[in-house]
Design an enzyme around this catalytic site. Structure first.
Site, mmCIF file in Angstrom:
data_model
loop_
_atom_site.group_PDB
_atom_site.id
_atom_site.type_symbol
_atom_site.label_atom_id
_atom_site.label_comp_id
_atom_site.label_asym_id
_atom_site.label_seq_id
_atom_site.Cartn_x
_atom_site.Cartn_y
_atom_site.Cartn_z
ATOM 1 C CB SER A 22 -0.927 -0.002 1.223
ATOM 2 O OG SER A 22 -0.195 -0.227 2.409
ATOM 3 C CB THR A 154 -41.627 25.295 -8.685
ATOM 4 O OG1 THR A 154 -42.725 25.737 -9.481
ATOM 5 C CG2 THR A 154 -41.569 26.114 -7.402
ATOM 6 C CG HIS A 155 -42.497 21.950 -11.550
ATOM 7 N ND1 HIS A 155 -42.692 20.621 -11.251
ATOM 8 C CD2 HIS A 155 -43.282 22.649 -10.692
ATOM 9 C CE1 HIS A 155 -43.574 20.523 -10.259
ATOM 10 N NE2 HIS A 155 -43.933 21.739 -9.889
ATOM 11 C CB SER A 276 -14.885 25.986 -28.595
ATOM 12 O OG SER A 276 -14.834 25.234 -29.780
ATOM 13 C CE LYS A 282 -19.600 26.247 -27.549
ATOM 14 N NZ LYS A 282 -20.830 25.877 -26.921
ATOM 15 C CD GLU A 289 -20.109 22.269 -19.261
ATOM 16 O OE1 GLU A 289 -19.452 21.394 -19.834
ATOM 17 O OE2 GLU A 289 -20.534 23.280 -19.838
#
Ligand code: ARG
Length: 458
Positions: A22, A154-155, A276, A282, A289
């Site tokens: 280890s 909401t949603h 990009s 971009k 992310e």
């Protein structure tokens, strides 16, 4: 050097050595291993098991090893099985016979249990500190944006107007709970396993209270079998880190959405964006992310540890060596994500005008229009129906509620008067919501005070 060569007549197969070792990952806690050993020999000398001279020689040797590893003068080489063997072998090389006494009354089982605890304990405190910094950043944004109106969802559909302070306040609560989870884990884990031996204590008169206090634990653990095989705190920490990452991933998702061409609620700073290779226009939210993506790794550590521990008989089993790589990775990943996320947040620009314009659309004031009717004696269910008709009318004409004339209002319900416009303005919608925890300025002011006090004291 092996710590256990005596009863063997053959060399270990090289693949077995590699598979069993280890060192490549447990060298991460060489400092903790040395700290634990220093405490152990200090206690051995106090108990008369070692002489003061032997103690001093060993401690000097251990401190030298520590310095040399840090300076790079001493390389941690792969022929050793683990960091415990490496340090002991090196000590014996440096100080001779005294070094051979280091392991008196100790097993690698309680040693590794101690090292992991010392390492994790420090990391838990560090993570708590990083979360506190993130909360400080959030509070700054909250204080600055108590009247920055934006739509609440909401949603993922526009629902009611809120403020940016209120939205950030939701994350403040999440990360505050995360800190309290870490602090809770700390309290439960902070007992010292050293002196538990392989599984059944030792025959030497060790003073476990003393070693525990030397290493800043609340006290010694109370069952030697549990001490060498308890990995609960690592599972708890993985769970707490998974929740932190889940929170960060939700926040990242919103940042990604807010950063789209369609929303344009925010601008991520150039220093926290990437481009990009083919599309020159971009500017991508890669950091958000990636943080969202790394959540999976941390969840993986939780499931991996739970599975490793499932069904393990008492006490130590070698399976437990598998606790390290996952937890180390999860700790580094989570800490890294908190730091990167905070940097991105601190440098974000909020586009207040776009947020406000977005709140104006989507009938976010429909509930307030219904409340207006209720305040004029219309039962809520009827009011709900009337506003529903208004909304349909507006959709048909492609206008919003504030663009309707009073005549148009009155045609649907005579209860409406000139003050309807004020009642459904974004400012009123927010200002009137002053129940505890709501976005209204009074409620928000109180919460901000509570948050400030919390950060001052905790
Ligand atoms: N490398 C081992 C681990 O990480 C140390 C404990 C070894 N104990 C033993 N009995 N083989 O768990």
């Amino acid at each position: 050097m092996k710590l256990w060569g005596g009863r063997f007549t053959k060399e270990t197969n090289q693949l077995v050595h590699n598979f069993n070792a280890s060192l490549s990952f447990d060298q991460k806690f060489f400092q903790e291993d040395i700290d634990g050993s220093i405490a152990h020999v200090t206690m051995l000398a106090k108990q008369g098991i070692l002489t003061d001279e032997e103690r001093d020689t060993i401690i000097q040797g251990l401190e030298g090893i520590c310095q040399d590893i840090k300076s790079g003068a001493l390389e941690i080489t792969e022929e050793h099985e683990d960091i415990h063997s490496f340090v002991e072998a090196n000590l014996i090389e440096r100080v001779g016979d005294a070094g051979k006494k280091l392991h008196t009354g100790r097993s690698r089982n309680d040693q590794v249990a101690l090292d992991m605890k010392l390492y994790t304990r420090r990391e838990v405190q560090e993570m708590d500190r990083l979360l506190k910094e993130l909360l400080e950043s959030l509070l700054c944004i909250m204080k600055e944006h108590t009247d920055t109106i934006m739509p609440g969802f909401t949603h993922l559909q526009k629902a009611q107007p809120i403020t940016l302070a209120h939205h950030m306040g939701a994350y403040f609560e999440m990360f505050r709970r995360d800190r309290s989870r870490l602090q809770d884990i700390f309290k439960r884990m902070n007992y010292c396993p050293l002196g538990s031996g392989a599984l059944a204590g030792t025959t030497y008169p060790l003073d476990r209270d003393y070693t525990a206090s030397l290493l800043d634990f609340y006290g010694p653990t109370l069952n030697s079998m549990d001490s060498v095989s308890d990995r609960d705190y690592l599972i708890e920490l993985s769970s707490a880190m998974s929740i932190i990452m889940m929170h960060l991933s939700r926040f990242c998702e919103e940042i990604i959405i807010w950063n789209t061409n369609e929303y344009q609620f925010i601008e991520i700073d150039d220093s926290y964006s990437t481009g990009s290779s083919i599309m020159p226009q971009k500017k991508n939210p890669d950091i958000a992310e990636l943080v969202r993506g790394k959540t999976g790794r941390v969840y993986g550590s939780l499931i991996s540890l739970l599975t490793t521990m499932k069904g393990l008989s008492l006490a130590y089993n070698k399976d437990m060596q598998e606790d390290k790589e996952f937890i180390f990775d999860a700790i580094d990943t989570t800490k890294g994500c908190i730091v990167l996320f905070r940097g991105m947040l601190d440098t974000l620009t909020f586009k207040k005008d776009n947020m406000r314009a977005s709140a104006e659309g989507g009938f976010t004031n429909a509930t307030d229009a219904a409340d207006y009717l209720v305040n004029h004696g219309v039962p809520f269910r009827d009011a709900h129906g009337i506003i529903g008709q208004l909304v349909l009318y507006c959709i048909d004409k492609n206008i919003s509620l504030k663009d309707m004339s009073l005549e148009e209002y009155k045609a649907i319900s005579p209860v409406f008067e000139e003050d309807i416009y004020d009642a459904i303005s974004m400012e009123t919608c927010v200002a009137k919501r002053n129940t505890v925890g709501a976005p209204g300025p009074e409620a928000m002011g109180q919460v901000i005070e509570i948050c400030e006090k919390y950060l001052r004291e905790d």
